[in-house]
Write an enzyme that holds these catalytic residues in place. Structure first.
Site, short mmCIF file in Angstrom:
data_model
loop_
_atom_site.label_atom_id
_atom_site.label_comp_id
_atom_site.label_asym_id
_atom_site.label_seq_id
_atom_site.Cartn_x
_atom_site.Cartn_y
_atom_site.Cartn_z
N ASP A 260 0.83 -1.14 -0.01
CA ASP A 260 0.10 -0.10 -0.15
C ASP A 260 0.98 1.28 0.04
OD1 ASP A 260 -1.66 2.28 0.68
OD2 ASP A 260 -2.97 0.95 2.16
N TYR B 242 -14.95 14.58 -8.33
CA TYR B 242 -13.48 13.77 -8.48
C TYR B 242 -12.46 14.33 -7.92
CZ TYR B 242 -10.06 11.83 -11.57
OH TYR B 242 -9.00 11.38 -12.25
N LYS C 24 -4.02 15.32 -8.57
CA LYS C 24 -3.13 15.17 -9.64
C LYS C 24 -2.46 16.57 -10.08
CE LYS C 24 -4.53 10.85 -10.87
NZ LYS C 24 -3.58 9.75 -10.68
N ASN D 168 1.62 4.82 -10.63
CA ASN D 168 0.05 4.58 -11.64
C ASN D 168 -1.05 4.44 -10.48
OD1 ASN D 168 -1.45 3.49 -14.08
ND2 ASN D 168 -1.85 1.74 -12.71
N1 LIG Z 1 -9.51 5.55 -16.07
C1 LIG Z 1 -9.38 6.67 -16.77
O1 LIG Z 1 -10.03 7.36 -17.11
C2 LIG Z 1 -7.93 7.43 -16.20
C3 LIG Z 1 -7.93 8.64 -16.82
C4 LIG Z 1 -6.84 9.31 -16.50
C5 LIG Z 1 -5.94 9.01 -15.66
N2 LIG Z 1 -6.10 7.78 -15.06
C6 LIG Z 1 -5.11 7.20 -14.01
O2 LIG Z 1 -4.56 5.85 -14.45
C7 LIG Z 1 -4.22 5.23 -13.34
C8 LIG Z 1 -4.68 3.88 -13.34
O3 LIG Z 1 -6.04 3.99 -13.24
P1 LIG Z 1 -7.31 2.88 -13.47
O4 LIG Z 1 -8.27 3.74 -14.44
O5 LIG Z 1 -6.58 1.78 -13.82
O6 LIG Z 1 -7.78 2.95 -11.88
P2 LIG Z 1 -8.09 1.42 -11.13
O7 LIG Z 1 -8.87 0.65 -11.96
O8 LIG Z 1 -8.97 2.15 -9.95
O9 LIG Z 1 -6.78 1.06 -10.59
C9 LIG Z 1 -6.15 1.48 -9.93
C10 LIG Z 1 -5.11 0.98 -9.26
O10 LIG Z 1 -4.34 1.68 -8.30
C11 LIG Z 1 -3.95 0.50 -7.12
N3 LIG Z 1 -4.03 1.26 -5.91
C12 LIG Z 1 -4.94 2.12 -5.40
N4 LIG Z 1 -4.42 2.48 -4.01
C13 LIG Z 1 -3.21 1.95 -3.90
C14 LIG Z 1 -2.39 2.05 -2.92
N5 LIG Z 1 -2.64 2.81 -1.59
N6 LIG Z 1 -1.06 1.55 -2.98
C15 LIG Z 1 -0.67 0.71 -4.07
N7 LIG Z 1 -1.91 0.38 -4.91
C16 LIG Z 1 -3.02 1.39 -5.11
C17 LIG Z 1 -5.28 -0.35 -7.25
O11 LIG Z 1 -5.15 -1.67 -6.34
P3 LIG Z 1 -6.16 -2.42 -5.57
O12 LIG Z 1 -7.28 -2.39 -6.62
O13 LIG Z 1 -5.69 -3.10 -5.13
O14 LIG Z 1 -6.88 -1.16 -4.77
C18 LIG Z 1 -5.42 -0.52 -8.83
O15 LIG Z 1 -4.70 -1.70 -9.03
C19 LIG Z 1 -4.48 6.24 -12.11
O16 LIG Z 1 -3.48 6.88 -11.70
C20 LIG Z 1 -5.65 6.93 -12.69
O17 LIG Z 1 -5.85 8.14 -11.78
C21 LIG Z 1 -6.96 6.90 -15.17
#
Ligand SMILES: NC(=O)c1ccc[n+]([C@@H]2O[C@H](COP(=O)([O-])OP(=O)(O)OC[C@H]3O[C@@H](n4cnc5c(N)ncnc54)[C@H](OP(=O)(O)O)[C@@H]3O)[C@@H](O)[C@H]2O)c1
Length: 219
Positions: free
Chosen positions: A35, A123, A129, A62
């Protein structure tokens, strides 16, 4: 090294699968659980990279975790989680990984989102960010002489696991033209570019990968 947070969830499964895929290519890889909001866990994670893999060339920040509600409705524990993971957690990762990154003239790539630059009331992750994009600029300067490059990729609407949650809180997302939706691979390609020698001239920047969504919003 592929990190995840929760035990037994889809992130753990995906981390293990990705790690196995990398090993099948004849490379070493490790799926680990830490974490990033826990400083000791980050320290142990980086120590394991050092002992098991021997080096760390790239750090991709990420992880993200945040409630989808406006600031006035956030509980104290929501606020703490928001800051502990998305700001302090990412900074801890950079600080703890620094000795290893320095040894390999490594690169840091932070994953940001458009919430860093547009009002997105439900959000609150957006303000984290924005803060991290500023950290990227500052660290790029302060770590330049130590040979570590720091940049970011700012994604638009990316079709990941969290996409279905976004649809619940973002009215009108379903009316968005599919051509404006970014694939995870399109983000990954730019991360790979920033980690490559071709990006040697890029320092402290956040590259927007949104298929033109922000351009259209501002038109
Ligand atoms: N999806 C979009 O539209 C979008 C757009 C722009 C940017 N992003 C960015 O892209 C990145 C990935 O997003 P995503 O859409 O794939 O999100 P996601 O599906 O919610 O995945 C987030 C990941 O981060 C991990 N995580 C959360 N808290 C954590 C912690 N304290 N320590 C270690 N790992 C942690 C989660 O693991 P657990 O599941 O085990 O908690 C999960 O694997 C993020 O930074 C997000 O802000 C996403």
């Amino acid at each position: 090294m592929v990190n995840h947070r929760a035990r037994g969830g889809s992130s753990e499964r995906q981390a293990r699968e990705l790690s196995a895929e990398i090993r099948a290519l004849g490379r070493r890889s490790l799926a680990v659980r830490a974490d990033i909001s826990d400083r000791q866990a980050v320290r142990a994670l980086v120590a394991e990279a050092g002992t098991t893999l021997g080096r760390l060339d790239f750090l991709v920040l990420n992880a993200a975790r945040a409630p989808f509600k406006p600031y006035e409705r956030l509980l104290d524990r929501d606020l703490r989680q928001l800051v502990d993971t998305n700001l302090l957690g990412n900074i801890s990762c950079i600080r703890e990984a620094l000795p290893l990154l320095e040894r390999s003239s490594g690169k840091v790539v932070f994953i940001s989102s458009l919430g860093s630059r547009f009002a997105t009331p439900s959000y609150p992750l957006g303000s984290m960010k924005a803060a991290m994009e500023a950290v990227v600029r500052d660290c790029a300067e302060s770590l330049r002489d130590r040979g570590v490059a720091v940049n970011a990729v700012c994604g638009g609407i990316v079709q990941t696991d969290s996409f279905k949650i976004l649809r619940q809180v973002w009215d009108g997302l379903d009316r968005l033209s599919p051509e404006l939706l970014v694939s995870p691979d399109e983000i990954a390609e730019v991360v790979v570019f920033l980690c490559s020698p071709a990006a040697a001239g890029i320092c402290g920047q956040t590259i927007v990968v949104d298929r033109g969504l922000s351009n259209r919003v501002l038109r």
